[in-house]
Every structure is written in structure tokens, then in C-alpha cells.
Design a protein around this motif. Structure first.
Motif, mmCIF file in Angstrom:
data_model
loop_
_atom_site.group_PDB
_atom_site.id
_atom_site.type_symbol
_atom_site.label_atom_id
_atom_site.label_comp_id
_atom_site.label_asym_id
_atom_site.label_seq_id
_atom_site.Cartn_x
_atom_site.Cartn_y
_atom_site.Cartn_z
ATOM 1 N N GLY A 125 18.239 -44.911 -79.377
ATOM 2 C CA GLY A 125 18.072 -45.025 -77.932
ATOM 3 C C GLY A 125 19.187 -44.326 -77.175
ATOM 4 N N LEU A 126 20.428 -44.532 -77.629
ATOM 5 C CA LEU A 126 21.562 -43.868 -76.988
ATOM 6 C C LEU A 126 21.493 -42.358 -77.164
ATOM 7 C CD1 LEU A 126 24.480 -46.294 -77.972
ATOM 8 C CD2 LEU A 126 23.472 -45.975 -75.696
ATOM 9 N N TYR A 127 21.110 -41.920 -78.366
ATOM 10 C CA TYR A 127 20.988 -40.477 -78.616
ATOM 11 C C TYR A 127 19.952 -39.858 -77.678
ATOM 12 C CZ TYR A 127 19.920 -36.082 -80.984
ATOM 13 O OH TYR A 127 19.713 -34.757 -81.260
ATOM 14 N N SER A 128 18.806 -40.513 -77.543
ATOM 15 C CA SER A 128 17.747 -40.020 -76.660
ATOM 16 C C SER A 128 18.221 -39.965 -75.215
ATOM 17 C CB SER A 128 16.507 -40.911 -76.778
ATOM 18 O OG SER A 128 15.501 -40.495 -75.891
ATOM 19 N N TYR A 129 18.918 -41.018 -74.772
ATOM 20 C CA TYR A 129 19.400 -41.077 -73.389
ATOM 21 C C TYR A 129 20.430 -39.986 -73.117
ATOM 22 C CZ TYR A 129 21.908 -42.713 -69.265
ATOM 23 O OH TYR A 129 22.514 -42.786 -68.043
ATOM 24 N N PHE A 130 21.407 -39.856 -74.005
ATOM 25 C CA PHE A 130 22.459 -38.857 -73.801
ATOM 26 C C PHE A 130 21.900 -37.440 -73.855
ATOM 27 C CE2 PHE A 130 25.500 -42.200 -75.673
ATOM 28 C CZ PHE A 130 25.794 -42.685 -74.412
ATOM 29 N N CYS A 131 20.965 -37.183 -74.786
ATOM 30 C CA CYS A 131 20.356 -35.852 -74.889
ATOM 31 C C CYS A 131 19.585 -35.510 -73.620
ATOM 32 C CB CYS A 131 19.420 -35.782 -76.102
ATOM 33 S SG CYS A 131 20.272 -35.529 -77.669
ATOM 34 N N THR A 132 18.811 -36.485 -73.118
ATOM 35 C CA THR A 132 18.038 -36.260 -71.897
ATOM 36 C C THR A 132 18.952 -35.969 -70.719
ATOM 37 O OG1 THR A 132 16.286 -37.738 -72.689
ATOM 38 C CG2 THR A 132 16.321 -37.251 -70.332
ATOM 39 N N HIS A 133 20.032 -36.756 -70.598
ATOM 40 C CA HIS A 133 20.980 -36.585 -69.500
ATOM 41 C C HIS A 133 21.658 -35.216 -69.566
ATOM 42 C CE1 HIS A 133 23.813 -37.754 -66.394
ATOM 43 N NE2 HIS A 133 24.821 -37.414 -67.191
#
Length: 345
Positions: free
Chosen positions: A291-299
Motif C-alpha cells: 500500500g505504501l509503495y503504491s501510494y508513494f509511486c503514485t505521488h
């Protein structure tokens, strides 16, 4: 803005197709290998790739996509590299304990990050590295059991890690540098991947299983599951190239660990496989990491897109048709969860 939304939907669709097809083939191959006693994983993979190529050839003939010429040396070496990586992964499983094999798969992510940093000058933020660390810890807690070391198994694991990482980085690089689609690249490389596995698969499988694939008694039920497995594999192979092309090799590996967690959950809920508090904790930690990886990548991607759209930054690199492999001298594997150990097909 409409183009951006369409691209994001394409990425989501590719990720969903990859997860759905991979979990489906795990279910099919578990039945084929564990229940019907067909243990020839490498040979089965060669059949998967042959069926994939034939399907794409028919699609090309029907004008569903246009073929694009890629330097022959690049395609051949790329196809052989991907085929060899599958063979090494199967050999790694055969010569190592389950725990060490799981560690081999976990090591693919940091090794990919290292290679992209050193040779492609790609930068990974501390937040991305933290999320990947949480993911690896979670999957390790959930899936790694014993760690028994032996020299030959360690060498095979290192070879499996290196060939898999390089193959997946090249899958992404070739698509972007030569401006080819995932379908075009898979169509041209699949015959060479299939050929290397078709030639070596029976020997590898016989060495690992002490059985001859040609002497196996193929019942109608076994043939039915093999055909079903090959059909699903078309979607698996296509979605693998699609995800790596649209995202990155690291994202594909993260997605692979999501599949591992889903398979563990599936085995517990539907097949009543043994499940402990350790499995639950590990999966939860892994989900947080993903979840954190997805959020940081999107940001970070949004920030990059805003920068790319700003005046003065819209300079595109010229496409090069120079052979990537010749001049600068990829779950295609996917997991099959057996009754006692995982196997790559």
C-alpha cells in the motif's frame, strides 16, 4: 487530462489481469501437479510459450495488432535469457529448501533496484525503499520457513536472480527504447523462449523429478488441465510484458508478492492449508508495504508528470533502433503452489 486518465485505467487493467490470471493458473497447476501427479514444470512452461506464440500469430493474421521489426540479435538473446531464467529458477527450487527458494525470490527486488541504480541511473526515494523493505519483511515472515544452504543450490539461486532481474529490466527497456508494445515484443521473443525450454525442459524435469515426461500416462483429465493451463498462460505471459512495460520491473516484483499473499490466503480459505499467526502477521505487513509503495509511486509519478508537462521540459529522447543487447554488450514465470513446495512454471 483525458489521456492521463486513460493511461491510469490501462495500468490498473494490466495489474488486475496479471493478478487474476496468475492466481487462476496457480489453482489450475496445483490441481495438475499435486492432485493429478504431473510434475513437469519446465516442460509445461515451454508448452505455455508455444501456445502463446500461436495465439499471437493468429491475432496478428487477423490484424488485431501490427508487428514491428526488432533487431533479430536482440530478440534472440532476449528470448534465450528469459527462457534460461525460468530454467534456473526451477533448478534453484530443486536444489534448495523451500525457505531458501523463497529468499531467492525476495532477493530479486533489491537486486533489481541495485542494477537499475547502477546501470540505468534510476533514483529510488527513501520512502520507496522503506515500503519495499516492509514488503520484503512481510512476505518473508509469511512464506520463508527453513533456510538450508548448499553450494550448488546457492550458485543456481544467484544465477536465477541475475537472469531474472536482467530479463525483466530488458523487457521494460526494450519496449521504451525501441517504442514497441508488450504484444509486439512477446510475439517476437516467445518462439525463442519456447525453443530453449522445449529443448532443455525434459532433461531438467527428469533430473529433478526422476520421471520421463514422454513416458507419462496422459489421461483425458490430465490433458484437459494441461490445455486449460496453456490457455490461461496466454493471459499470464501477455500481462507480464504489459505490466513491466507500463510500470517497471520493481513494480512487477511487488505485484508478484501480492500474488503470493493471495495464494496463501486462497490455500487457507478454500483448500484448508495450514495457516498460522505468523502467516497472518506477515501478510498484513506485506499489504502495508504494498500500500505504501503504491501510494508513494503514485505521488512521485504525479510530480514527475507535472514537471514533464511544464514548458521547456517536453524534450523527448530520439528513438533508437540500435540492438540493445548486441550494441551494449525478462509468474515469465509464474508460481505453482504444490502440496509441499512451490514450483515455477
Amino acid at each position: 487530462m483525458g489521456e492521463l486518465t486513460g493511461y491510469q485505467l490501462g495500468v490498473i487493467g494490466a495489474l488486475f489481469l496479471s493478478v487474476a490470471s496468475s492466481v487462476s493458473i496457480v489453482i489450475c497447476n496445483k490441481a495438475l501437479m499435486s492432485n493429478l501427479g504431473f510434475p513437469f514444470a519446465t516442460t509445461l512452461t515451454s508448452w505455455h510459450l508455444m501456445v502463446t506464440y500461436c495465439t499471437l500469430h493468429v491475432a496478428h493474421r487477423l490484424n488485431f495488432f501490427e508487428n514491428k521489426s526488432i533487431d533479430m540479435k536482440t530478440v534472440i538473446l532476449f528470448g534465450i535469457l528469459n527462457g534460461v531464467s525460468i530454467g534456473f529458477l526451477n533448478l534453484s527450487l530443486g536444489f534448495n529448501s523451500i525457505g531458501f527458494y523463497q529468499m531467492t525470490k525476495l532477493a530479486i527486488i533489491p537486486f533489481t533496484v541495485l542494477l537499475e541504480t547502477l546501470f540505468l541511473k534510476k533514483q529510488f526515494s527513501q520512502k520507496i525503499k522503506l515500503s519495499l523493505f516492509l514488503l520484503l519483511v512481510g512476505v518473508g515472515i509469511a512464506s520463508v520457513t527453513d533456510l538450508q544452504l548448499n553450494f550448488l543450490g546457492t550458485v543456481l539461486s544467484l544465477l536465477a536472480i541475475m537472469t531474472t532481474c536482467v530479463g525483466q529490466i530488458l523487457t521494460n527497456t526494450i519496449q521504451k527504447r525501441l517504442n514497441v508494445t508488450s504484444t509486439q515484443l512477446l510475439y517476437q521473443s516467445a518462439p525463442y523462449q519456447a525453443a530453449i525450454l522445449f529443448l532443455t525442459g525434459p532433461m531438467v524435469d527428469q533430473y529433478l523429478t526422476k520421471q520421463n515426461v514422454f513416458a507419462f500416462k496422459y489421461s483425458p483429465l490430465v490433458l484437459g488441465f494441461i490445455i486449460l493451463s496453456c490457455v490461461i498462460a496466454v493471459s499470464v505471459n501477455f500481462s507480464t510484458f504489459l505490466v513491466i512495460g507500463k510500470t517497471s520491473p520493481v513494480t512487477y516484483q511487488v505485484l508478484g508478492h501480492l500474488k503470493t499473499c493471495l495464494v496463501l490466503g486462497f490455500g487457507y480459505t478454500l483448500l484448508h492449508d495450514p495457516f498460522t499467526e505468523r502467516n497472518i502477521i506477515g501478510i498484513l505487513v506485506a499489504i502495508v508495504g504494498m500500500g505504501l509503495y503504491s501510494y508513494f509511486c503514485t505521488h512521485e509519478n504525479k510530480k514527475k508528470q507535472i514537471h514533464d508537462l511544464s514548458p521547456g521540459s517536453q524534450i523527448k529522447d530520439k528513438d533508437s533502433n540500435t540492438p540493445l543487447l548486441g550494441h551494449q554488450d525478462k509468474e515469465n514465470h509464474f508460481e505453482v503452489k504444490k502440496a509441499t513446495k512451490d514450483s515455477l512454471v
